[in-house]
Structures are given as C-alpha cells and as structure tokens.
Design an enzyme around this catalytic site. Structure first.
Site, PDB file in Angstrom:
ATOM      1  N   CYS A   1      56.959  29.798  17.932  1.00 11.17           N
ATOM      2  CA  CYS A   1      58.285  29.742  16.910  1.00 11.17           C
ATOM      3  C   CYS A   1      58.782  28.297  16.857  1.00 11.17           C
ATOM      4  CB  CYS A   1      59.136  30.776  17.237  1.00 11.17           C
ATOM      5  SG  CYS A   1      58.783  32.426  16.407  1.00 11.17           S
TER       6      CYS A   1
ATOM      7  N   ARG B   1      58.310  19.081  28.802  1.00 13.30           N
ATOM      8  CA  ARG B   1      57.040  19.647  29.021  1.00 13.30           C
ATOM      9  C   ARG B   1      56.660  21.002  29.253  1.00 13.30           C
ATOM     10  NH1 ARG B   1      54.155  16.150  32.381  1.00 13.30           N
ATOM     11  NH2 ARG B   1      54.686  14.583  31.111  1.00 13.30           N
ATOM     12  N   SER B   2      57.745  21.920  28.775  1.00 14.28           N
ATOM     13  CA  SER B   2      57.731  23.374  29.292  1.00 14.28           C
ATOM     14  C   SER B   2      56.338  23.980  28.667  1.00 14.28           C
ATOM     15  CB  SER B   2      58.785  24.084  29.048  1.00 14.28           C
ATOM     16  OG  SER B   2      58.853  24.048  27.517  1.00 14.28           O
TER      17      SER B   2
ATOM     18  N   ASP C   1      58.504  14.060  31.065  1.00 20.48           N
ATOM     19  CA  ASP C   1      59.148  14.975  31.904  1.00 20.48           C
ATOM     20  C   ASP C   1      59.649  14.409  33.054  1.00 20.48           C
ATOM     21  OD1 ASP C   1      57.211  15.041  33.760  1.00 20.48           O
ATOM     22  OD2 ASP C   1      56.774  17.447  33.567  1.00 20.48           O
ATOM     23  N   ILE C   2      60.340  15.179  33.930  1.00 16.90           N
ATOM     24  CA  ILE C   2      60.866  14.484  34.944  1.00 16.90           C
ATOM     25  C   ILE C   2      59.979  13.859  36.084  1.00 16.90           C
ATOM     26  CG2 ILE C   2      60.908  16.507  36.675  1.00 16.90           C
ATOM     27  CD1 ILE C   2      64.334  15.887  36.970  1.00 16.90           C
TER      28      ILE C   2
END
Lengths: 321, 321
Positions: free
Chosen positions: A156, A191-192, A214-215
């Site tokens: 989604c 970047r999950s 990301d981190i």
C-alpha cells in the site's frame, strides 16, 4: 500529519512551492474504487486484527474503520490476545464473509511478526505483504497468471507514493509504460522492508536511478545504463548524503523520528519533496527550495488499501464464477 | 564444541552423570540415510550459498562440504555477492541438477534476510525454514498431502534435539505417537524463530509442558491439561527462572554468548541437560547434578540435514515418476 500539512499550506503563501495534499490525489483513486465497488456482488468486508496495546495502532485501526464506513465498506475490528492471533487469522482465511484482512504490527516485535504476516492468505492480503506479492514486486513481475489477467497486488504505502508521483507528473506518460521514470534521479530516505526498500525497487523497476538512504549507508538501485535490465539491481556505495541529494529530482522521506530533520540545504532548486513519515521530516524551510511539496500521504494510502480490497474481491468473483 | 564435549567426558569420571555425545546419536540416523541413499536414482547434490564475510559461516559451510563428501553427497559452495544472492537462489530453484540448498545467514542482518529465506523453493529447502513447513510445524500438521504420503520437513536443529530426546529415552514409546512427552516438563532457554520457539512448539505438540525462557520473560507452551488440544498454545507468565527450573525433567540451552552460564544450582537432581549453543552454557558443575548431559549437538544436526535432503529427493522422484 494535519499540522505539517496545515503549516505547509500557510507557508506556501510566501514561496513558489506548490503544496499538494494527499486528499487531492486520493480523490480520483477513490472515484475509481467506487466504480468498481458498484460492480461487485456484495459489500466487501475488511477485518482488522488488533493484538497489541500500541495507541498508534488503535488510532490507525479506528481511522480505517471510519474510512471504510464513509466509502461503502464493512469493517470489523477483532481484538485478540497475541497468542490467539494466528488462529484468529486462520479463521478469517477460511471465512467466506471476510474479503480482506489487516494485522496491526508490531505484535511480538520480533521475527515472529514476519511469520505472522505470512499467515494471512494472499487472496485476502489488502496490504500486499505476502511473500508472493513481494517477490513479484522485486522481480518486476506484474501479473499473477501467465495470461496476464490478474494484476499482482502491491504494498500500500509504496504504491501510494507511486500514485502521488504519477499525479504530480514525475511519471512521464510519453515514455512507454514500465520505463516512465527513465532519466529521473530519486532519493528514498528509509530502507525498511515494508516501505523504503520496496519503494526504491519499484521506482528503479520503472527506470529511475534511486539512492536508498538509511542510517548505515547509501545503496544505488538501477536497471543499468539505458535501463537495460529487466529488473532493478541494488549496490552498496560509499556516497554520503551530500554527494547524492544535490543530484536528485525527487526526495522522499520516511524517518519515524521527531528529532530528525532532512538537510534541505542540500536540495537542488525546484526539487520535489514527499514526506511519508508521521513526523514532519522536512520542516518549513523546504518551501524555499522545493517546486512541489507533499507533506503527508495517509489519505492516498487508505485509497490504495480500498483499491487492493476491491481488486481482491474481483479476483475471487472471477475464480468462483 | 569439541572442548566442552572433551571436558565433559573427562569430568564424567568423577560423577554419576552419563555424557552422551552427538556422534553416538547421529550414527543410527546416518545409517538410515545411507539406506535411503542407495535407493535414489542419483547422488544428491546440495548447494551452499555464502554471501557474507562471517568466518563462522565459512567454517560451517566447509564442514558441511566435508561431511557431504564423507557421506556420499555432492556439495558445491556458491560464493556470491549479497546483491546477487536472490538471483543465484532462483537459478538453483530452476536447476534440476540441484537437490537442496542452504543459505548461510546473516546476509543483510535485517528483515531482508527473512525475505531471502523464503526465496529458496520448499522442494529444495533442506533446513525446513520455508513458511509452509514452519506453519505445518506450529499447527502440528505432520504431512504435506491429505493422503499422508509425504511427511512435512522439520527445521534441522529442533528436530536434531527431538532425535536426541528419543535416543536418551525422554520420549516414551509406550505412549501413543504424538503424545510421547505427556507428563514431561522441559525448559528451553532460547526463543529464536529458527530454533528456540519451534523447538518449544514441537515439544508441546508432543505433549510436554514447556517453559520457553528468554531474556524478556518465560512463556508456557502446552496442549492444555490432559493434552486436550490438537496443538500447543503459548502464554506469557510472570515466572522467574528459579520458579520453573527446579520442576524441569529436561533443560535445553542455546545461549550464543561466552559470558552466559546457566544457574545449575537450580536443576533438580538427575535432570537431563542438553546444550545446543556453540558455547558451553552449563560449565563443568552440571556433572554434579545431571543424570544425562549432551554437551553439543552439531553432528546430529548435520545427520538431520542429510535426512531432509534424501527425503526431498524421494518426494521429487515420486512426483516425476
């Protein structure tokens, strides 16, 4: 979200930045959903599974319920103990009266949640998180069947962002379908596995050059020079944020932290900025740099959820016909 | 592992504790594998996918290769960049010359690893980590087909521990199959998704009362009083280690930390102790309390890996016949 959006609209008065609100983008999606809804044999029913004490999950669940009623869907919230969740989802899988399900995560907050996510049958997975759907997305396989009659479901939130990019003209309709981001450079700050990585893959699959931030590091997602490859390829880079952001046409952020502020000074003049975090990742300074700013995306995400739901209902009606 | 086992054997001279080594338990499993191997149409081929720089993964991969050669299997180690791993596994899925695959984790060290784990086709998943296998295990569904001709594959390490418990007589063969741990109280110190939680579920599915211990809390896995339920049920408790360990007939530990030592003072006299960590979780004092001590399980795990491999080959030969 409302606050960031309101502030953005207010600040827009003094800048050249066009603020686009999610409600505006959601409208045509919701119209499309209503058209499909009228063709269905019965009112679709969505079931939410709440098995945690997280107030944010409850708020989201209640908001989903309200939106369902407003748009002609049945919604039932099933509150279960986390140890009963697996059985509750299996029961819904087997219940013909249930058309779609959402599990509100985190439940255990461990890898057990990944196991639970796969329990919901893919025919009822409105969020598009089943392994098969994710696999198709990463592999750039757009249909479930060889005859290409059933479109694969997309997650989604990433799809909501794609729809926003289409609405604001980042997708170029002159270019053939599948390559409409060719020539675009986009940064995704997050970047999950549920939003950031699938989004970077989807954008690269459509031809963009994507920096996934990301981190830990920055990865570069592309389909090769001249978009030669069938699907994206991701490589680690040694780039820093200051190396890539000035090159980006679009910057999309989703950092779930109040303290984080994106370094808007790095943006190129006229960049397009989209925030999908529930926090205000850009701050008011974005208005001095951006050409288009989308401060929140929630209303588009729920429209996509309904779009996935009616699509699943259509697939079931075709199968049982 | 060798050191802990050697120390245990040495110390056994001065105590009543019987030390059982994994090699002894593995022998009959390996004999069974050899019998099946002779009936197969060709030598099975196992492929390992190494996409990290972890020396422990490389050592395990090399040990797997050596064991394969020793027991009549082909083994090929495919070293790939982590960004190429998904494609490499898909290629092996489609390659009829490959009978089984192992991916050495961690690869990314994030939830992306759970995605990758599901890429390997279940027909080649010797480790039994595919969602369908894990689902069947948690649901206590023991066959893949309704006719009950094809047994579902179980995860290697948990099954290795089950086989050890059978060997040392914790499973009571007088009781009907499926309830052979009824009356037993077992602690499992580890609740990872790949070993501790599936193990607790398997033991409870066979009728045991299981305390699953991790750093956060203790969960109780049972099939209800009188093993009434079809499958286990897990509930959180407020118990502390000192509440449950004195009640346990069997204590199984898998804490991957050099610093950790299980509080052997809590063991009931004559308890059975099994360590599946690569570290020595119990220490020499276990010999003064335990009736049976299994200091390491690696050789049983690899025997199970081979057993799963020949089983997958059998299933393929039946299907293609």
């Amino acid at each position: 979200m409302a606050t960031a959006a309101a502030l953005a609209v207010a600040a827009a008065g003094t800048s050249q930045c066009k603020v686009v609100l999610a409600g505006t983008v959601a409208k045509s999606l919701l119209d499309e959903v209503q058209t499909t809804l009228k063709t269905l044999q019965r009112k679709p029913k969505l079931v939410g599974f709440l098995a945690n004490d997280d107030p944010a999950s409850r708020t989201y669940a209640e908001w989903t319920g309200k939106s369902c009623k407003q748009h002609g869907f049945d919604f039932e919230l099933r509150e279960v103990d986390k140890d009963e969740l697996e059985e509750a989802v299996i029961a819904a899988n087997e219940d013909n009266a249930v058309d779609g399900g959402i599990i509100y995560f985190p439940v255990f907050g461990t890898n057990q949640d990944q196991y639970l996510q796969q329990i919901l049958d893919m025919s009822k997975d409105v969020e598009g998180l089943s392994h098969k759907y994710m696999f198709n997305m990463y592999q750039n396989i757009r249909f479930l069947d060889e005859a290409k009659t059933q479109k694969s479901i997309l997650p989604c939130t990433p799809l909501a962002i794609i729809k926003i990019l289409e609405y604001i003209g980042v997708y170029n309709k002159i270019i053939p379908y599948g390559n409409r981001l060719f020539g675009r450079t986009i940064a995704v700050v997050n970047r999950s596995e549920v939003v950031g990585r699938p989004l970077a893959a989807l954008l690269a699959n459509d031809g963009a050059s994507v920096y996934s931030v990301d981190i830990n590091n920055i990865q570069h997602f592309t389909r090769g020079e001249g978009v030669k490859m069938h699907r994206h390829h991701a490589v680690d880079t040694n780039f820093k944020v200051e190396d890539v952001i000035p090159k980006c046409d679009v910057v999309i952020t989703g950092v779930p932290s109040k303290g984080y502020k994106f370094p808007v000074g790095l943006l190129k003049d006229g960049a397009i900025c989209i925030n999908f975090s529930s926090e205000d990742n850009f701050g008011p300074a974005v208005m001095d740099k951006a050409s288009i700013y989308v401060p929140a995306i929630g209303k588009v995400t729920i429209a996509i959820l309904f779009r996935n739901l009616v699509r699943l209902c259509q697939n079931r009606e075709i199968k049982s016909a």
